[in-house]
Design a protein around this motif. Structure first.
Motif, PDB file in Angstrom:
ATOM      1  N   ALA A 153       0.860  -1.327  -0.014  1.00  0.00           N
ATOM      2  CA  ALA A 153      -0.078  -0.039  -0.068  1.00  0.00           C
ATOM      3  C   ALA A 153       0.754   1.347  -0.133  1.00  0.00           C
ATOM      4  O   ALA A 153       0.540   2.347  -0.756  1.00  0.00           O
ATOM      5  CB  ALA A 153      -0.913   0.050   1.357  1.00  0.00           C
ATOM      6  N   ASP A 154       2.105   1.198   0.791  1.00  0.00           N
ATOM      7  CA  ASP A 154       2.752   2.210   0.931  1.00  0.00           C
ATOM      8  C   ASP A 154       3.292   2.647  -0.513  1.00  0.00           C
ATOM      9  O   ASP A 154       3.746   3.903  -0.998  1.00  0.00           O
ATOM     10  CB  ASP A 154       3.840   2.022   1.892  1.00  0.00           C
ATOM     11  N   ASN A 155       3.858   1.601  -1.246  1.00  0.00           N
ATOM     12  CA  ASN A 155       4.294   1.904  -2.613  1.00  0.00           C
ATOM     13  C   ASN A 155       3.317   2.372  -3.347  1.00  0.00           C
ATOM     14  O   ASN A 155       3.697   3.137  -4.533  1.00  0.00           O
ATOM     15  CB  ASN A 155       4.923   0.310  -3.241  1.00  0.00           C
ATOM     16  N   ALA A 156       2.233   1.919  -3.534  1.00  0.00           N
ATOM     17  CA  ALA A 156       1.114   2.437  -4.389  1.00  0.00           C
ATOM     18  C   ALA A 156       0.832   3.912  -4.129  1.00  0.00           C
ATOM     19  O   ALA A 156       0.635   4.595  -5.244  1.00  0.00           O
ATOM     20  CB  ALA A 156      -0.278   1.422  -4.122  1.00  0.00           C
ATOM     21  N   ILE A 157       0.780   4.330  -2.857  1.00  0.00           N
ATOM     22  CA  ILE A 157       0.321   5.419  -2.473  1.00  0.00           C
ATOM     23  C   ILE A 157       1.662   6.587  -2.925  1.00  0.00           C
ATOM     24  O   ILE A 157       1.431   7.281  -3.286  1.00  0.00           O
ATOM     25  CB  ILE A 157       0.152   5.689  -1.062  1.00  0.00           C
ATOM     26  N   GLU A 158       3.013   5.971  -2.773  1.00  0.00           N
ATOM     27  CA  GLU A 158       3.929   6.683  -3.388  1.00  0.00           C
ATOM     28  C   GLU A 158       3.939   7.041  -4.761  1.00  0.00           C
ATOM     29  O   GLU A 158       4.091   8.233  -5.167  1.00  0.00           O
ATOM     30  CB  GLU A 158       5.224   5.910  -2.962  1.00  0.00           C
ATOM     31  N   VAL A 159       3.586   6.268  -5.541  1.00  0.00           N
ATOM     32  CA  VAL A 159       3.447   6.334  -7.044  1.00  0.00           C
ATOM     33  C   VAL A 159       2.330   7.293  -7.340  1.00  0.00           C
ATOM     34  O   VAL A 159       2.586   8.234  -8.155  1.00  0.00           O
ATOM     35  CB  VAL A 159       3.089   4.914  -7.757  1.00  0.00           C
ATOM     36  N   LEU A 160       1.044   6.961  -6.678  1.00  0.00           N
ATOM     37  CA  LEU A 160      -0.012   7.745  -7.005  1.00  0.00           C
ATOM     38  C   LEU A 160       0.174   9.427  -6.491  1.00  0.00           C
ATOM     39  O   LEU A 160      -0.161  10.310  -7.143  1.00  0.00           O
ATOM     40  CB  LEU A 160      -1.190   7.483  -5.896  1.00  0.00           C
ATOM     41  N   SER A 161       1.302   9.567  -5.382  1.00  0.00           N
ATOM     42  CA  SER A 161       1.547  10.902  -5.273  1.00  0.00           C
ATOM     43  C   SER A 161       2.311  11.649  -6.075  1.00  0.00           C
ATOM     44  O   SER A 161       2.493  12.752  -6.102  1.00  0.00           O
ATOM     45  CB  SER A 161       2.502  10.879  -3.684  1.00  0.00           C
ATOM     46  N   GLY A 162       3.019  10.854  -7.166  1.00  0.00           N
ATOM     47  CA  GLY A 162       3.732  11.505  -8.131  1.00  0.00           C
ATOM     48  C   GLY A 162       2.797  12.058  -8.945  1.00  0.00           C
ATOM     49  O   GLY A 162       2.925  13.072 -10.019  1.00  0.00           O
ATOM     50  N   TYR A 163       1.480  11.737  -9.052  1.00  0.00           N
ATOM     51  CA  TYR A 163       0.322  12.521  -9.783  1.00  0.00           C
ATOM     52  C   TYR A 163      -0.306  13.367  -8.800  1.00  0.00           C
ATOM     53  O   TYR A 163      -1.135  14.350  -9.318  1.00  0.00           O
ATOM     54  CB  TYR A 163      -0.438  11.415 -10.503  1.00  0.00           C
ATOM     55  N   ALA A 164      -0.764  13.025  -7.711  1.00  0.00           N
ATOM     56  CA  ALA A 164      -1.282  13.920  -6.809  1.00  0.00           C
ATOM     57  C   ALA A 164      -0.532  14.300  -5.420  1.00  0.00           C
ATOM     58  O   ALA A 164      -0.492  13.691  -4.572  1.00  0.00           O
ATOM     59  CB  ALA A 164      -2.737  13.164  -6.222  1.00  0.00           C
ATOM     60  N   PRO A 165       0.530  15.406  -5.657  1.00  0.00           N
ATOM     61  CA  PRO A 165       1.422  15.552  -4.794  1.00  0.00           C
ATOM     62  C   PRO A 165       0.755  15.828  -3.052  1.00  0.00           C
ATOM     63  O   PRO A 165       1.666  15.523  -2.173  1.00  0.00           O
ATOM     64  CB  PRO A 165       2.154  16.836  -5.307  1.00  0.00           C
ATOM     65  N   ASN A 166      -0.067  16.134  -3.030  1.00  0.00           N
ATOM     66  CA  ASN A 166      -0.815  16.543  -1.656  1.00  0.00           C
ATOM     67  C   ASN A 166      -1.547  15.288  -1.076  1.00  0.00           C
ATOM     68  O   ASN A 166      -2.119  15.360  -0.022  1.00  0.00           O
ATOM     69  CB  ASN A 166      -1.555  17.726  -1.610  1.00  0.00           C
ATOM     70  N   LEU A 167      -1.534  14.162  -1.802  1.00  0.00           N
ATOM     71  CA  LEU A 167      -2.409  12.939  -1.369  1.00  0.00           C
ATOM     72  C   LEU A 167      -2.047  12.689   0.030  1.00  0.00           C
ATOM     73  O   LEU A 167      -2.745  12.565   1.096  1.00  0.00           O
ATOM     74  CB  LEU A 167      -2.227  11.993  -2.304  1.00  0.00           C
ATOM     75  N   LYS A 168      -0.683  12.192   0.355  1.00  0.00           N
ATOM     76  CA  LYS A 168      -0.417  11.695   1.620  1.00  0.00           C
ATOM     77  C   LYS A 168      -0.627  12.441   2.818  1.00  0.00           C
ATOM     78  O   LYS A 168      -1.011  12.063   3.781  1.00  0.00           O
ATOM     79  CB  LYS A 168       1.117  11.661   1.804  1.00  0.00           C
ATOM     80  N   GLU A 169      -0.618  13.824   2.934  1.00  0.00           N
ATOM     81  CA  GLU A 169      -1.079  14.788   3.782  1.00  0.00           C
ATOM     82  C   GLU A 169      -2.584  14.725   3.998  1.00  0.00           C
ATOM     83  O   GLU A 169      -3.284  15.253   5.105  1.00  0.00           O
ATOM     84  CB  GLU A 169      -0.593  16.183   3.643  1.00  0.00           C
TER      85      GLU A 169
END
Length: 422
Positions: A402-418
């Motif tokens: 899940a961490d890897n998928a969210i990291e990849v997705l954050s490349g398209y949505a930079p503020n996702l993690k927060e």
């Protein structure tokens, strides 16, 4: 007919359920799109009377690519053509015929979806009649579409997409439907067949986006309500231990409490291997049939991540003013054919993809009751994630995945993690 439904879980629905993933946040926890769902079933069962309400966004899908503008495919073909003009005049000219051809072929194939396969050795007169109607329908396609159907069937979906379009993002978008849920990459032979079958369901080459108000659980709740109103008995929290057979036919099921329930017809919606190798005693099966079932392949490749978010993510290239519309359908991550093929490479060797293909929805944009005001739920299909891992298992590697998928997705949505609440 007196019908009894036995459901292992405490709620009906199987893959179509809406569940609370965090206090106040409800999400379709597995299947997240109702497209395609046959209109004739909705009409026949009068599901609208049982609370079923579909939501269709104006955007089918938005394809994101780092370093370039997102590409939107709309329900309105003319609007899609105008969008494609920004990328390629040739693709804009090809798109209308692409859609019309798949609609015609899909209409011709559609009867096969509900037709019982004929007995090849001794077909009945009714089966021969249906095959004759199908042959007449095939001839009615016209020479060009008939030739396309015969040629496309065994073709790799990457080749099919390349025949029509030159924009890489659009090619990947078309190819993604052919490989969705399949242990195959876009260059695998026969992946165009998946595209053709799905076009038979909804008449479209590119999958439409359709959601159920209240999440997918509202669909199965409506089905259950319609069934009960017709006299069906539904028992939840009931596990079937085995199916017993006598005189070459099934006769009863035995449930976990020890109760035996006799029936003259038993329908199992468990997968074939579970039904025939675990629930039925193999000695009851013909040896050649048993061998075929033992070799039945069903290799899972998709994982699901559900997120509770404190706000709407900002996607690169999507203007804030346009975001509620452009993000209301499906969101595609997989910028080109090679990206999709590399994602499949990992699964071949028993590992999940470090740069996966993803299909994302944010259903709370159109159905705000799924999350508290101002917040959202995000549903993410991640492919490829092989059912059996070469190293470790999913219990030990799920968080890493899940961490890897969210990291990849954050490349398209930079503020996702927060924004992630849970």
């Amino acid at each position: 007919v007196k019908v009894l439904v036995l459901e292992r879980r405490e709620v009906v629905g199987g893959a179509c359920v809406t569940e609370e993933i965090h206090p106040g946040f409800r999400c379709s926890t597995l299947a997240h799109s109702a497209a395609p769902f046959f209109p004739r079933i909705v009409k026949a069962l009068q599901l609208d009377r049982h609370g079923l309400e579909f939501i269709t966004p104006p955007v089918k899908v938005v394809a994101l690519a780092t370093g370039s503008q997102p590409l939107c495919i709309y329900n309105d073909a003319a609007q899609t053509v105008r969008e494609l003009q920004r990328f390629s005049t040739k693709d804009a000219q090809s798109y209308p015929e692409f859609e019309r051809s798949f609609a015609r072929i899909g209409k011709m194939l559609a009867p096969l979806l509900t037709m019982t396969p004929p007995a090849l050795e001794h077909p009945s007169p009714g089966e021969l009649w249906n095959l004759g109607k199908l042959g007449r329908s095939f001839r009615g396609l016209g020479k060009k579409d008939a030739y396309r159907l015969l040629r496309w069937g065994p073709m790799a979906v990457a080749d099919l997409a390349a025949e029509w379009f030159e924009t890489e993002t659009l090619r990947a978008l078309v190819a993604a439907r052919g490989i969705f849920g399949a242990f195959a990459g876009p260059w695998s032979a026969g992946t165009s067949t998946g595209l053709l079958w799905q076009a038979a369901m909804d008449g479209s080459a590119i999958a439409p986006a359709a959601f159920v108000k209240g999440g997918m659980g509202a669909l199965t709740a409506a089905l259950a309500s319609a069934a009960r109103s017709a006299g069906v008995e539904i028992r939840t929290g009931t596990t079937v231990e085995k199916i017993e057979a006598s005189e070459d036919r099934v006769s009863k099921v035995v449930i976990d409490s020890g109760e035996e329930i006799a029936a003259r017809a038993i329908v199992s919606n468990a997968d074939p291997r579970t039904t025939f190798l675990k629930l039925i005693d193999p000695v009851c099966l013909d040896p050649s049939f048993l061998r075929k079932i033992q070799n039945y392949r069903a290799a899972g490749v998709s994982a699901k991540i559900n997120l509770a978010l404190s706000g709407l993510p900002s996607f690169a290239g999507v203007d804030k003013a346009d975001a509620p519309t452009k993000l209301s359908g499906r969101i595609h991550i997989g910028p080109d054919i090679d990206y999709l093929e590399r994602a499949f490479d990992a699964a071949k060797y028993g590992d999940y993809s470090p740069e996966p293909h993803m299909e994302i929805t944010i259903p709370s944009l159109l159905d705000p009751d799924l999350a508290p005001a101002g917040t959202h739920v995000m549903s993410v299909y991640v492919q490829y994630a092989p059912y059996k891992l070469k190293e470790g298992d999913w219990n030990s590697r799920r968080e890493e995945f899940a961490d890897n998928a969210i990291e990849v997705l954050s490349g398209y949505a930079p503020n996702l993690k927060e924004l992630i609440v849970a």
